[in-house]
Design a protein around this motif. Sequence first.
Motif, mmCIF file in Angstrom:
data_model
loop_
_atom_site.group_PDB
_atom_site.id
_atom_site.type_symbol
_atom_site.label_atom_id
_atom_site.label_comp_id
_atom_site.label_asym_id
_atom_site.label_seq_id
_atom_site.Cartn_x
_atom_site.Cartn_y
_atom_site.Cartn_z
ATOM 1 N N TRP A 20 25.659 32.802 32.086
ATOM 2 C CA TRP A 20 27.067 32.487 32.306
ATOM 3 C C TRP A 20 27.971 33.367 31.440
ATOM 4 O O TRP A 20 29.011 33.855 31.906
ATOM 5 N N GLU A 21 27.564 33.608 30.201
ATOM 6 C CA GLU A 21 28.367 34.446 29.307
ATOM 7 C C GLU A 21 28.409 35.894 29.806
ATOM 8 O O GLU A 21 29.473 36.548 29.782
ATOM 9 N N GLU A 52 30.814 35.955 32.765
ATOM 10 C CA GLU A 52 32.215 35.866 32.364
ATOM 11 C C GLU A 52 32.708 37.214 31.842
ATOM 12 O O GLU A 52 33.832 37.641 32.159
ATOM 13 N N GLN A 53 31.886 37.885 31.038
ATOM 14 C CA GLN A 53 32.289 39.191 30.507
ATOM 15 C C GLN A 53 32.367 40.235 31.624
ATOM 16 O O GLN A 53 33.255 41.103 31.621
#
Length: 408
Positions: free
Chosen positions: A114-115, A118-119
């Motif tokens: 997920w991170e 997002e980036q």
Amino acid sequence: MEATEETTGRRADRARMPAAARSLADRIDARAMSARVLARVLHEVFPTRAGDEEFLAALDESVHDNVQAVLDVIAGRLRIAAAEPVGAIALMDVLARLGEPTSSVERGYRIGQWEIWEQWVAAARDAAGDDAEALVPLLLEPVRTLFDYIDSILMTVLERYEEHRRELDRARLHQRMLMLRQILDGSHEPAPADAATTLRYDCLLTHRAVALVADDRVAAERALERLRLALEAPDGLLHQDSVHGWALWIGRATPPSAAQQRAFRRELDALGLPAGVSDPADGFAGLRDTLHQARQALRVGQALGVRTSWFADVRLEALLLGEEEQAATFVRSVLGPIGGEDERSARLRETIAAWLETGSHVSAAAALGVHEHTVRNRLRQAEELLDAPLAQRRTELSVALRLRRVVT
């Protein structure tokens, strides 16, 4: 030049991936992205490991390897099937040694996924600017690739994790069995802290041992847990003594209350398994002594047909059965003509036992449900057969009658 399967697959991956997405992947700083992924995974999944330098180094290498691999796949430099996350595999070994559950491994990957996404979305928006149409090719295929990569790698690392857990479990079990065997045979007495770590049991407590007959480990573990809870004891230790024989130790720092002892007896009865129970004893020597007592109690109980046998109740039989052949000789020499299997001998032995236990003809007659004169006549018959006054041989007769139940 003939194309290999790998180069063909890579070309197919590149063909699906838009050029703009490949270009964006080339421009992203993998180290900066992995630093943010690391911080988030550490905070949300492994907060208690923040001070563990070895763990942090392994997690950092794993995160960076995965982030770099994802960017390489999107950029067309790597196929998912060819990815070899060395750092991720190394992290699985560390997590297995630390005893972290599988759920933590999976959650770590999903949060990292997920991170990364997002980036990537933030970078794609910056690259597309105000052109909404340009944003679609930057998101559609890359997100599919990211999910495919995480699913593939997660399967690989979980297989490695489970394999390493099994290896560690086998090694720990072997180490545990070796240490306990050395303690029990007296060949080595480890430091109490080392023993507590390896055995997961405090050897300095006051122990009570139970020698138990059970079909399998599951039944033995269930018995240990029930007995431990009955005594409200913090610790319990299980050891396979034979094919169907199990040794259970239950440790307390203080003597159990009367209520706890009653609960312990109730649980033993409820188990419905053949068991021998020791007296309590302390420390490493207590582990050895209680096991010896529990084994003896079980042996005597099985010979008598008693399901639960307490060492305190069969101490004499256990002592004399140390030399079983001599014990049998003693029984034969003391009981002589009344030691047989015939009805008269059995009746005379029963009468002598009642007389010895109650201390009088009247009480013995009441216990047996016969007239006092019957008791007197039987005792007289026994004296004639033994050619000696019974009153002068109380101790020998009492011991021989108890032993006969076990050795014949």
